[in-house]
Every structure is written in C-alpha cells, then in structure tokens.
Design a protein around this motif. Structure first.
Motif, short mmCIF file in Angstrom:
data_model
loop_
_atom_site.label_atom_id
_atom_site.label_comp_id
_atom_site.label_asym_id
_atom_site.label_seq_id
_atom_site.Cartn_x
_atom_site.Cartn_y
_atom_site.Cartn_z
N MET B 107 -6.25 1.16 6.97
CA MET B 107 -6.57 -0.27 7.01
C MET B 107 -7.49 -0.67 5.86
SD MET B 107 -4.90 -2.00 9.07
CE MET B 107 -5.77 -3.50 8.62
N GLU B 108 -8.38 0.25 5.49
CA GLU B 108 -9.26 -0.04 4.36
C GLU B 108 -8.39 -0.26 3.12
OE1 GLU B 108 -12.32 2.89 4.00
OE2 GLU B 108 -13.30 1.87 2.34
N ARG B 109 -7.40 0.60 2.98
CA ARG B 109 -6.48 0.46 1.87
C ARG B 109 -5.71 -0.85 1.98
NH1 ARG B 109 -1.31 3.93 -0.20
NH2 ARG B 109 -0.25 2.10 -1.01
N TYR B 110 -5.24 -1.16 3.18
CA TYR B 110 -4.44 -2.37 3.32
C TYR B 110 -5.24 -3.61 2.94
CZ TYR B 110 -1.16 -5.81 4.82
OH TYR B 110 -0.31 -6.88 4.82
N ARG B 490 2.02 5.08 11.70
CA ARG B 490 1.98 5.87 10.46
C ARG B 490 2.32 4.98 9.27
NH1 ARG B 490 -0.30 10.06 12.90
NH2 ARG B 490 0.44 9.87 15.01
N GLU B 491 1.69 5.30 8.14
CA GLU B 491 1.98 4.54 6.93
C GLU B 491 3.38 4.92 6.40
OE1 GLU B 491 -1.85 3.93 4.30
OE2 GLU B 491 -1.86 5.88 5.24
N ARG B 492 3.91 4.01 5.64
CA ARG B 492 5.21 4.29 5.04
C ARG B 492 5.03 5.29 3.89
NH1 ARG B 492 6.39 -1.76 3.67
NH2 ARG B 492 4.30 -1.39 2.89
N LYS B 493 6.01 6.12 3.68
CA LYS B 493 5.91 7.13 2.61
C LYS B 493 7.20 7.20 1.81
CE LYS B 493 2.25 10.00 3.89
NZ LYS B 493 1.84 11.02 4.82
N LEU B 494 7.06 7.61 0.55
CA LEU B 494 8.26 7.90 -0.23
C LEU B 494 8.95 9.10 0.38
CD1 LEU B 494 7.54 7.84 -4.07
CD2 LEU B 494 8.69 6.13 -2.67
N SER B 495 10.26 9.14 0.30
CA SER B 495 10.96 10.31 0.79
C SER B 495 10.59 11.50 -0.09
CB SER B 495 12.47 10.09 0.74
OG SER B 495 12.88 10.09 -0.62
N GLU B 505 3.13 6.60 -6.52
CA GLU B 505 2.32 6.80 -5.32
C GLU B 505 3.20 7.15 -4.12
OE1 GLU B 505 -0.27 3.53 -4.17
OE2 GLU B 505 -1.61 4.98 -3.19
N VAL B 506 2.85 8.22 -3.44
CA VAL B 506 3.65 8.71 -2.33
C VAL B 506 3.47 7.83 -1.10
CG1 VAL B 506 4.02 10.62 -0.73
CG2 VAL B 506 3.51 11.08 -3.14
N ASN B 507 2.20 7.53 -0.82
CA ASN B 507 1.89 6.77 0.37
C ASN B 507 2.05 5.28 0.05
OD1 ASN B 507 0.78 5.64 2.63
ND2 ASN B 507 -0.82 7.20 2.78
N ARG B 508 2.90 4.60 0.81
CA ARG B 508 3.16 3.20 0.47
C ARG B 508 2.38 2.23 1.35
NH1 ARG B 508 5.32 4.20 -4.36
NH2 ARG B 508 6.12 2.08 -4.46
N SER B 511 3.10 -2.09 6.27
CA SER B 511 3.69 -3.42 6.13
C SER B 511 2.71 -4.40 6.78
CB SER B 511 5.03 -3.46 6.87
OG SER B 511 4.80 -3.39 8.26
N PRO B 512 2.85 -5.70 6.52
CA PRO B 512 1.92 -6.65 7.15
C PRO B 512 1.90 -6.54 8.68
CG PRO B 512 3.16 -7.73 5.42
CD PRO B 512 3.73 -6.35 5.56
N ASN B 513 3.06 -6.34 9.29
CA ASN B 513 3.08 -6.22 10.75
C ASN B 513 2.39 -4.96 11.24
OD1 ASN B 513 4.42 -8.59 11.11
ND2 ASN B 513 6.46 -7.64 11.20
N GLN B 514 2.62 -3.87 10.52
CA GLN B 514 1.96 -2.61 10.89
C GLN B 514 0.45 -2.76 10.78
OE1 GLN B 514 3.91 -0.01 8.02
NE2 GLN B 514 4.90 1.11 9.70
N ALA B 515 0.02 -3.45 9.73
CA ALA B 515 -1.42 -3.61 9.52
C ALA B 515 -2.03 -4.44 10.64
CB ALA B 515 -1.68 -4.28 8.16
N HIS B 516 -1.33 -5.51 10.99
CA HIS B 516 -1.88 -6.34 12.05
C HIS B 516 -1.98 -5.56 13.35
CE1 HIS B 516 -1.66 -9.23 15.42
NE2 HIS B 516 -2.64 -9.78 14.72
N ALA B 517 -0.94 -4.81 13.67
CA ALA B 517 -0.96 -4.02 14.90
C ALA B 517 -2.04 -2.95 14.85
CB ALA B 517 0.42 -3.38 15.13
N SER B 518 -2.21 -2.34 13.70
CA SER B 518 -3.21 -1.27 13.58
C SER B 518 -4.62 -1.81 13.72
CB SER B 518 -3.08 -0.55 12.23
OG SER B 518 -1.90 0.17 12.19
N ALA B 519 -4.88 -2.93 13.06
CA ALA B 519 -6.23 -3.51 13.15
C ALA B 519 -6.51 -3.96 14.57
CB ALA B 519 -6.36 -4.68 12.18
N SER B 520 -5.49 -4.46 15.23
CA SER B 520 -5.69 -4.96 16.59
C SER B 520 -5.96 -3.85 17.58
CB SER B 520 -4.46 -5.75 17.05
OG SER B 520 -4.12 -6.70 16.09
N ARG B 521 -5.68 -2.61 17.20
CA ARG B 521 -5.94 -1.50 18.11
C ARG B 521 -7.43 -1.18 18.20
NH1 ARG B 521 -4.29 3.40 16.95
NH2 ARG B 521 -4.16 4.01 19.14
#
Ligand SMILES: Cc1cc2nc3c(=O)[nH]c(=O)nc-3n(C[C@H](O)[C@H](O)[C@H](O)COP(=O)(O)OP(=O)(O)OC[C@H]3O[C@@H](n4cnc5c(N)ncnc54)[C@H](O)[C@@H]3O)c2cc1C
Ligand code: SF4
Ligand SMILES: [Mg+2]
Lengths: 291, 580
Positions: B107-110, B490-495, B505-508, B511-521
């Motif tokens: 989340m800090e990254r996001y 989990r964050e998105r990653k390059l195959s 960068e491997v770790n992508r 997504s905005p939805n993932q971030a919102h859900a993660s912060a809300s946890r």
C-alpha cells in the motif's frame, strides 16, 4: 458522521431508557431515517417510558401514545386522515414491542395489513414483556429465562415474518441495530413503498436479557452472524432477498454472553443450533438459493 | 414550556411540548467515555515510525494525496520502501492474528504510484537557529538526514563520491526491483526542499575530513561500500567477480557477459540480486550458501522470487578453491558443512564436515558474502571494529559529528538507514539549539522500540506541544466482531518468462480496486477512522463525529455511561473512565 439538518437526531437525549438500551438505539436509528416529516404512534411499553414523563417528550416528531394493542390501526387511521386531507408528504410510523405485535396486537395488525393501509410498522422486538418486569411473550426464544419461565421458555419463538408474508403485503424486512446502515436503508426503502410495510427489528435489552450495558450492538451482530436472526426482505409476500451473508458462527457465541441463557444444557444449545440451521435452509430455499 | 389540555365532554388529551433534554440523565452514570488515541503495533515496528493507520485510513477513503503527505512527514522514501522494505510492520499487524496481515508495504508503494509530487507541499520550517550541516554519502541514511534537517530549516550540503545520488538504491538494487525513475522522483523532492547534493565529491579525496569541520554539524553515512573477499585461492581470476561491483556495473548500464553457468556465493540481498541479475543476463545460476535456507539473511520475498525465477540453491557448502580449467571454465571446490551451535550472529555456526568435498564447474563465480565500511578517510578514534562508533543520539567520539546507516552497528536495511537519518537530524537540530537530546528523544517515541516521530518533534520544538505518550494497542482491545474476515490480496507480477527476459520491474503493484480493498482491511488500531459505530450505537444519541474537523465529541450531560461506545469501537479508541 455529523448530525446534519437533513439527518437530525429525532430521539432526544434525556430520554429515560436504561443504560445501554438496544431499543432506544433502534428507535433513534429509525426516526433518523424517517426524518422530520413523520407522525409516530407509540403504545404503553418501554417506548412510552423512554419517551419521558409529562410534560416532556423525547420524540422529535409528533407522536401519539395509543393503546397497547392498536398501534397499527391508530397509525392507519392517521394515514387515512392525511390522505383524505390530500397530505402526501407525511409518513406514519407505528412503533410497538413484541408483546404488542406477536401477542396482543396481532389481530389489529393483521387487519391493517389486509387493508394494505399506508403505514410503516416497526416491531421493536426485545423478546419479552420487559417494561412490566420481564415476562415471556410469544417472541421469547426457546429455553430463555424470563420471570414467568423461570426454568426456561418451553416454546419456540413465533415466526412473525412468515405471518406477515402470508398477508402478501408489499414489504417486510428484518433489521437490527448491529447493522445500522442496513436498518436505515430498509426504512428509506419502506418510505418509498405505498401500503403496509413491516419491519421486524431485534433490539437487545440489557435488563431483560441479563447482559452488561455495553454489549447490545454486539449481541445484535452475533444474532445475525449465528443465523439466530438473519437479515432479509420479503416483497409482496413472496420475493425473498437475503441481505447479509452470515459468518455462521456457532449459536453458542450468542447464547453464552447472556444471563437469560446461562442455565442452558448442552442438548438445549444443540437444539437451538439445529433450529437455526433448519430455518436458514428454509430461508435460502425461499430466496431461491439451493443448499 | 406550554401546557395544553384539549377538553371535550369525555376525552382529555395531555400533550407534552417540553424536550427531555432538560433532564440531565448524565447524572445517572458513574463512568464516562474518553477518546484515547493509541499507537498501532505496526507503527511501533516500523523503524521509520510511518503513520501506518493514518495513511491507510486516508487511502481507504481514496484520499491518496493526503496519504502521501502523511507518509512524507515521517519517511522521505515511500516509493522505495514500498518496493524493497522487509516490512517488519506486517509481522506485528493485529490483523494477522485475525486472518492475514494487511499489505502495508504494497500500500505504501501504491500511494506513491497513484500520486504525483505536484500535490506535495513540503516547505522548510522557519528556524531561527538555522545552521550549515554537511552530510557525507547520499544513500537512504544521508538523504533522510538531509531531508529532515531541511524540513527543520537548516542549510544542508550532501557530498557524494559517485556521479549520482542514492547509494545502494541507485547502484546496488537492480532495476527489476527498484526502477531508477522511482528513486529520481524521491531525490527530486528532497532537492526541491533546498538540499544541495554535490556529486563527484569524495571526502578523503576531493575534500578532507578536516574541511568538514567548517560546518556547524556533520552527518557521516558512507554506507558499507567495499565487498569482503572470501580469501581463497584463485580469487584473483578474471571470471571471479565481487557482488557489489558487478551490480554497480549492471546499474551503470554496462553490458556484461558472465557465460552459460554462474555460481553465486552468499545468502544475503546482494547474493539474491546478483543471482537474479545473472539470470536476466542469460546465465544458469546456482547460489551456494554455507548455512541452510532458514539462516539466509536475504529478505524472504527475494529468496522466493529467485527460486520462482529458476535460481538453484546449494546449501551447506563453502568454497575453498577456484581454479581455471583448460576449456577456460572455472572449477570450484567446496567443503561440505553442517550446522553447529549458534554463533555471535545468533545463527547456527557452519562447521566443516570432515572429508566432505564437492566440485562444481561454472563460467563465472560471484562472491557476495558481505560488505565493509571503507573508512580510510575517517579518524581512527571514531571507529570501533570497522564501524563508526556512536552513542544513543548517534553522536560519534567527535563533537558535532554524527553517523548512521550501514556504517554504524545496526541492521543493514533501507528503513533502518532512514530511521538513523531521522534520528540524527533531530539530534543535530537539538545540538544546534544547544539542547540535550536525552531530554527530548524519549518524548517523541512511537511505541517502545526506538522509532521516532518527526511530526511530534516539530509540534513539540516549535509550538511546545509535546504529544502525550501513546500506549500500543493490545490485541484484546480490538473488537474483531466488526470486521468481516478477508484474505490478503497479492500484488500483480510479471510472469516468470517475461520477468527473466529483461530488467523490467517484476512486481506490478495493486490495481485501484485491489488497493482500495487492501487499505480497507486495516483495523486502524488506535486511530479513529470515523467508522461511526459509536455514533450509530449510542442509545442516547449524544455522540457527534466530524471527519473533516477530525473531532469526536460526547454530550456528557446526557451520557449515562453505558459503555457501548467504548465496547463498540473496533479499534480501541474509546475508553470508559470512572467519575468521582
Ligand atoms: C545489493 C543490495 C541489495 C539490498 N537490498 C535491500 C533490500 O531489498 N531492502 C533493504 O531494506 N535493504 C537492502 N539492502 C541494504 C540497504 O541497501 C542498505 O542497508 C542501505 O542502503 C544503507 O544505506 P546508507 O545510506 O547507510 O548507505 P549506502 O546506501 O551504501 O550509501 C552510501 C553512500 O555514500 C557514498 N560515500 C561513501 N563514502 C564516501 C565518501 N568518502 N565521500 C563521499 N561519498 C561517499 C557512497 O557512494 C554511497 O552513495 C541491500 C544492499 C545491497 C548491497
Ligand atoms: S490493522 Fe492495525 S496493526 Fe495492522 S496494519 Fe492496520 S494499523 Fe497496523
Ligand atoms: Mg418486548
């Protein structure tokens, strides 16, 4: 959230509810969602006691204190009076307890639902005659202690939602204080529907349930999450919608926190669990969900 | 109050006009609620003292610009930390005891990725004691110290031997983990604060240590720049590399051919970065480590990612000799090891298995077994066992000279380097004001593990508003009933196939939805996030909340003290106190 002009607090502080009263919280949430353009009907019960002693009132909307068993027809009379006068922007709300709904007011409520009079009827269900000193009602759950069931209630709680659904009234819903947003949404929805709207609202009662004064909302959440009190709506007596997917916690978590269930035997807890499971299955079936 | 009786022949209807508000039901109670803000365990565990619940609350509300500003008050490198930090915060997250920890680091990254610095308005505080400070080294320690000193209104000059600032963030950690563009943005923000970074100036060469004494104070953060040798035969062969130098070459854009097969010696971050870089340069890679996997000091994620990408591991072997074969390849002789009793590093000591040897062949060998401080330019009396010796305020043996980062005795990570830079900035500011750090550092602690709050320091030193000491929220105070169980995202990653083809960068990230859900946890332990439980549940209706004014008020005249609000607060912010 701030109290705003549009969402004022219509159950005024200084009311006489016991500390931690779930019913007071319930009325507060309902009245806030109803808004100031409301006429309320109350009956002799905790609602009357909470409302304050003459010449004071806690109700922030015009409120008529009617007789115990006639909350529904009193409200219907007011609603029809408004209609005759061509007043369309005032909603009529009836508050009655479980005693006044499940037992003594059932016939009167049935008549109003049959006529489909335009009212919102909120049953504040604290599962017993609490205001008169904790006596059993037909809403008291199985095995619960009350003053008149000192060894535990031998009968099951009446299924009021099914009785209402059998009237094919446009809208019935369960609600409880632990889910305030769901509760207020249902009131708002009911305001937009014409006819008899029925809200069955579970309101924990620290005095009658023999619980500490700080856990009413928590018990309310547990009642839902253990499937003791699922949140759902019934439209036109036939369209069922489940509003919250419960965590299906064991009923023990709900029961063990309340003095009125302290004496329960293991078989009795298991019985309550089986009943909850069975009712949940039935409800899912009615909502068109399998399994 | 008007009384009104409507009379008719048989009916009397009394009407109440008065409000019950005149009745002081508050007198019924013997306890009253109080708002008690507390420290979250994650915050205590973050060496930089990141305001974790606060930034996650803002992020959950979609207020990403404000979340960035909150982070920047305590940490100048959210984009870097959000990518490479070993996140000790997550290990302490209360949510981990309920279901799974919150993705704090991601989340800090996001927050960094979702914002631009245009909305950031950080300006130096006016400081009547403004002085000149020199910083040696522009790694995370040096740049953090400079940043915070700049915030405090001092004139800072950073001397950096290399052509660009950043230290290991620039020359060590490869692009596929930390893109240079991220570091650039962080550095630009620091420079915009008025910090002068003089690159290409080596202290001890272009400038002497004594010349630093012209400044009012000095911070030494040269890092641990020189690779330790293995001290084995054959080490001088051309195909034998030192890890840090190799990474520097790669990070300078140099084209390097290591050959078909590469052996990397070591188990730390450098070894992992070398191994994964070598994969990307087209080699097959084997990492040889003298202990077992559990003892590897590298960040766990990096080990896992290296494995996923196809790096092979050989444990419990230690090289003893390298020799050149006729075909030009290397033959490496290893001694087999076993684990013995714990040594000073508290890890089991590897001991040789008698007569057990293995031979491996490779085209190149990279030694990545540790780094040391290059301190030839620092007076000997400041040093102790190859590290700069410092006291609790980070002051060295020399007046007005402070030190931090990898060059002192502390864990070698980016976030601890940042933490030391922050602490030094505060100690230096106090020193320049003629105040003793002993009296102040304890007042701005975040929890009890040494993290400090710059926000608290600025409020205290500038306005005399020292914050109350906040306890860490115990898990028992969190009312988990109000949280729906949910899994960590989990964050998105390059195959894998794409990842090893280059240095993207491997770790992508989320997504905005993932971030919102993660912060809300986030439970936002100890911090009111205006969830409104108390407001909704109060039977008296006496609580008002205002997220904009950040206020929470209770009408005590009508509070009966039932305790519902304290109990219903999911994050332990409300406490009932007895009234006399
Ligand atoms: C390959 C590698 C990967 C790593 N990965 C991670 C990771 O994923 N996560 C993590 O938390 N930590 C990681 N670390 C550790 C982390 O990078 C370091 O702990 C951190 O960078 C230390 O910061 P520093 O400011 O003390 O020193 P450095 O970052 O080393 O910066 C020191 C700077 O000082 C300059 N300098 C030195 N001497 C002089 C002089 N005499 N005059 C002028 N300038 C001078 C150097 O050129 C350098 O720029 C990694 C380390 C390495 C080597
Ligand atoms: S839930 Fe609490 S402990 Fe966990 S990350 Fe959020 S604030 Fe930190
Ligand atoms: Mg009742």
């Amino acid at each position: 959230m701030v109290l705003t002009e549009e969402r004022p607090n219509l159950l005024r502080p200084g009311h006489a509810a016991c500390a931690g009263c779930g019913l007071a919280t319930g009325m507060k949430l309902v009245l806030q969602a109803m808004g100031p353009r409301t006429i309320a009907v109350i009956v002799p019960s905790c609602e009357g006691a909470i409302g304050g002693v003459y010449p004071y009132t806690a109700y922030g909307v015009p409120t008529i204190h009617s007789a115990f068993e006639i909350a529904a027809p009193t409200a219907a009379g007011i609603a029809n009076g408004l209609k005759v006068q061509g007043i369309t922007d005032i909603q009529v709300l009836a508050f009655a307890g479980d005693g006044g709904t499940f037992d003594i007011g059932l016939q009167a409520l049935s008549g109003v639902a049959k006529n489909n009079d335009d009212i919102i009827y909120v049953c504040l269900d604290n599962e017993g005659y609490m205001n008169t000193g904790i006596q059993v009602s037909s809403s008291t759950p199985s095995f619960a202690w009350t003053g008149t069931t000192p060894k535990g209630n031998p009968r099951r709680k009446k299924n009021i939602m099914e009785i209402m659904a059998a009237h094919y009234n446009p809208y019935s819903a369960t609600a409880t204080i632990g889910f305030p947003r769901d509760l207020q949404q249902k009131i708002t929805k009911a305001k937009g529907i014409r006819g008899t709207k029925f809200i069955h609202m579970l309101v924990p009662c620290p005095t009658g349930w023999r619980t500490p004064s700080d856990i009413s909302p928590e018990l309310s959440v547990l009642a839902v999450e253990t499937n003791i009190f699922p949140l759902y709506e019934v439209e036109d007596g036939k369209r069922y919608t489940i509003n919250h997917q419960p965590r299906r916690l064991p009923v023990r978590e709900y029961l063990s926190r309340q003095g009125r269930f302290r004496h329960l035997k293991e078989e009795e807890i298991e019985q309550i669990q089986r009943d909850a499971d069975e009712e949940w299955k039935k409800l899912r079936y009615r909502a068109g969900l399998s399994g | 109050m008007k009384m009104d009786f409507r009379h008719s022949s048989e009916l009397v209807i009394p009407i109440s006009y008065g409000s019950t508000e005149v009745i002081e039901t508050g007198r019924w109670g013997f306890q009253k609620p109080e708002t008690v803000l507390m420290t979250a365990p994650c915050q205590e565990a973050c060496p930089a003292g990141n305001p974790i619940p606060q930034f996650l609350y803002l992020a959950a509300e979609g207020r990403y610009d404000e979340a960035l500003r909150a982070l920047l008050r305590e940490n100048p490198f959210p984009g870097v930390c959000g990518r490479v930090c070993f996140h000790p915060c997550e290990a302490r997250c209360h949510r981990a005891r309920y279901d799974e920890s919150v993705s704090i680091c991601a989340m800090e990254r996001y927050v960094f990725d979702a914002t631009s610095d245009r909305s950031v308005d950080i300006r130096p505080h006016r400081n009547h004691h403004s002085k000149q400070v020199a910083v040696v080294g522009s790694g995370p320690a040096g740049l953090s110290c400079a940043y915070f000193l700049g915030l405090l209104g001092h004139q800072v000059t950073v001397f950096e031997a290399r052509t660009e600032p950043g230290g290991v963030m620039r020359w060590g950690i490869p692009e596929y983990r930390l893109p240079k563009s991220v570091l650039k943005r962080e550095v630009r923000r620091i420079v915009n604060l008025g910090i002068e970074i003089k690159t290409g100036v080596k202290v001890g060469g272009d400038l002497s240590f004594d010349q630093l004494m012209d400044f009012d104070a000095v911070f030494l953060s040269p890092g641990a720049g020189s690779s330790l040798p293995l001290k084995i035969d054959g080490e001088a062969l051309k195909a034998v590399w030192r890890g840090k130098e190799l990474l520097e070459r790669i990070n300078s854009g140099g084209r390097i051919r290591l050959g078909r097969e590469v052996i990397v010696i070591g188990g730390g971050n450098t070894a992992m970065d070398v191994a994964r870089s070598a994969l990307r340069l087209g080699s097959r890679v084997t990492v040889a480590y003298r202990r077992s996997r559990d003892e590897m000091p590298a960040i766990q994620e990096e080990i896992r990612e290296a494995e996923e990408e196809g790096v092979r591991f050989e444990f419990l072997i230690q090289p003893v000799r390298v020799s050149l074969l006729k075909n030009g390849r290397l033959a490496v002789k290893f001694q087999r090891m076993k684990l013995g009793k714990p040594d000073q590093s508290k890890r089991p000591k590897p001991i040789p298995v008698e007569g057990g040897f293995v031979k491996l062949e490779a085209d190149a060998l990279v030694e990545a077994v540790g780094e040391a401080v290059e301190w030839s330019w620092i007076p000997q009396r400041l040093m102790s066992r190859g590290l700069i010796d410092v006291g609790p305020s980070l002051l060295t043996a020399q007046d007005k000279v402070f030190a931090g980062g990898d060059a002192i005795d502390q864990p070698r990570t980016v976030v601890t380097a940042i933490a030391s830079g922050k602490k030094a900035a505060i100690s230096i500011d106090l020193y320049l004001r003629g105040l003793s750090s002993d009296d102040f550092l304890s007042r701005i602690e975040v929890g009890n593990q040494g993290s400090l709050s710059m926000e608290a320091y600025i409020a205290g030193i500038e306005q005399g508003r020292w914050p109350e000491v906040k306890d860490v929220v115990p898990y028992e105070r969190i009312n988990t009933l109000y949280f729906e169980p949910s899994g960590r995202i989990r964050e998105r990653k390059l195959s894998r196939d794409k990842a090893v083809k280059g240095f993207s960068e491997v770790n992508r990230g989320f997504s905005p939805n993932q971030a919102h859900a993660s912060a809300s946890r986030c439970f936002t332990c100890g911090t009111c996030n205006y969830c409104s439980n108390c407001y909704f549940f109060c039977p008296e209706g006496v609580i008002s909340l205002d997220p904009l004014l950040q206020s929470r008020a209770v009408d005590l005249e009508h509070c009966k003290g039932c305790g519902t609000c304290a109990r219903a607060c999911p994050r332990g912010v409300v406490e009932m106190r007895e009234v006399s």
